[in-house]
Design an enzyme around this catalytic site. Structure first.
Site: not given
Ligand code: NAP
Length: 311
Positions: A52, A221
């Protein structure tokens, strides 16, 4: 915050986790605000990965540590999970002994800690030699560098193969899951139905396999409509879903984000939800979902409103 003892460990963990994949460009104050909001909401668990950030490796881990400068006692009060096994500059996967040990040493240095609570193998390596993984895990455990182990994005057979050689329990499987991206769940409701995409098995029974083997699913996600395609909340393409989310949010007196996380925490597999927001208000909103227990009818209404079939 709903908590439980993570099966296979002595760790009491929250149902909602702060993922820090997106903090690389955040200032010290912004990272601290996210951390403080996490603790205030009862989130004591932080999900990292060596890849990351915008460096070849360890960018977000270093950003987290530099911004927070945790004392030893603050460090002891949180769970730090990280992942290894992806070489970003390929990209390719590498579960060799040398790579895993080097990655963990890099994570320890970047995080400024003596131990990782949980290490996950990030994505399956086609060239995996499970004896090498076992040797790396044994050495990392014996040195006190890693306390518990798990996987991410792994199928049941891939886990079986690892378990034939690895002595330690594999305690978690981190997998993509949101209301809109839910093949882990949807295929099981439509098995063997012709001409229905939902019946195509893309997850090979991983949900039930994890339940049967006390492997905690960590949903990544949870707000993304698809594979990093943007959130479904407020997205007009998901108008029917948003209408149900908004109605239930009003009914439970919580923000819409809480309904999105509650849909996952309501599942009896006792999953963890890995948030990716960098916004403390959104994090606080999403964390409230752990304490909302949707009825069966409400859970299925959200499921149908997302476009999934109940045959
Ligand atoms: N194991 C794997 O292969 C893998 C892959 C991907 C991710 N992950 C882990 O999972 C975590 C989450 O992944 P993700 O970031 O894709 O998940 P997410 O929580 O589904 O998406 C967050 C993103 O959506 C945006 N967003 C916009 N409106 C939102 C709202 N109303 N509520 C929440 N978020 C909103 C956020 O922006 P703002 O920041 O401006 O709120 C942020 O850019 C990562 O940090 C990582 O630790 C693991």
């Amino acid at each position: 915050m709903k908590t439980f003892t993570l099966p296979g460990t002595d760790l009491v963990v929250p149902a909602i986790v702060t993922g820090v994949m997106r903090i690389q460009e955040k200032s010290d104050a912004e990272v601290r605000a996210l951390f403080d909001a996490s603790l205030a909401a009862g989130i004591t668990f932080f999900d990292h990965a060596d890849i990351y950030g915008n460096l070849p490796a360890h960018g977000c881990e270093a950003r987290f540590a530099e911004a927070l400068r945790l004392t030893a006692s603050q460090r002891a009060e949180i769970v730090l999970q990280t992942k290894a096994g992806i070489v970003k500059d390929g990209p390719y996967f590498d579960f060799s002994y040398d790579h895993l040990v080097e990655a963990v040493n890099g994570s320890l240095a970047a995080l400024g800690t003596d131990y990782i609570d949980i290490l996950l193998l990030h994505r399956p390596d086609a060239l995996v030699e499970p004896e090498e993984v076992a040797r790396a895990f044994d050495e990392l455990e014996a040195a006190g560098k890693v306390r518990h182990f798990g996987v991410s994005n792994h199928t049941p057979a891939q886990i079986h193969l690892l378990k034939r050689y690895v002595r330690q329990p594999l305690v978690a499987n981190q997998l993509q899951l949101s209301i809109t991206h839910a093949p882990l769940i949807t295929q099981g409701l439509a098995m063997n139905m012709g001409a229905l995409d939902q019946s195509v098995d893309r997850t090979i029974g991983t949900l039930d396999f994890c339940r049967l083997n006390d492997i905690t699913i960590q949903a990544w996600s949870p707000f993304q409509a698809g594979f990093f395609t943007g959130p479904f909340l407020g997205n007009p393409e998901f108008a029917e879903l948003n209408a149900v989310v908004d109605r239930l949010a009003a009914q439970y007196g919580v923000p819409p984000e809480a309904i999105a996380t509650a849909w996952i925490t309501r599942h009896p597999a006792q999953m963890q939800v890995v948030l990716g927001t960098t916004n403390p208000q959104r994090l606080t909103a999403a964390a409230q979902g752990a304490d909302v227990v949707l009825s069966r009818a409400e859970w299925y209404e959200l499921y149908r409103a997302a476009g999934h079939i109940v045959p």
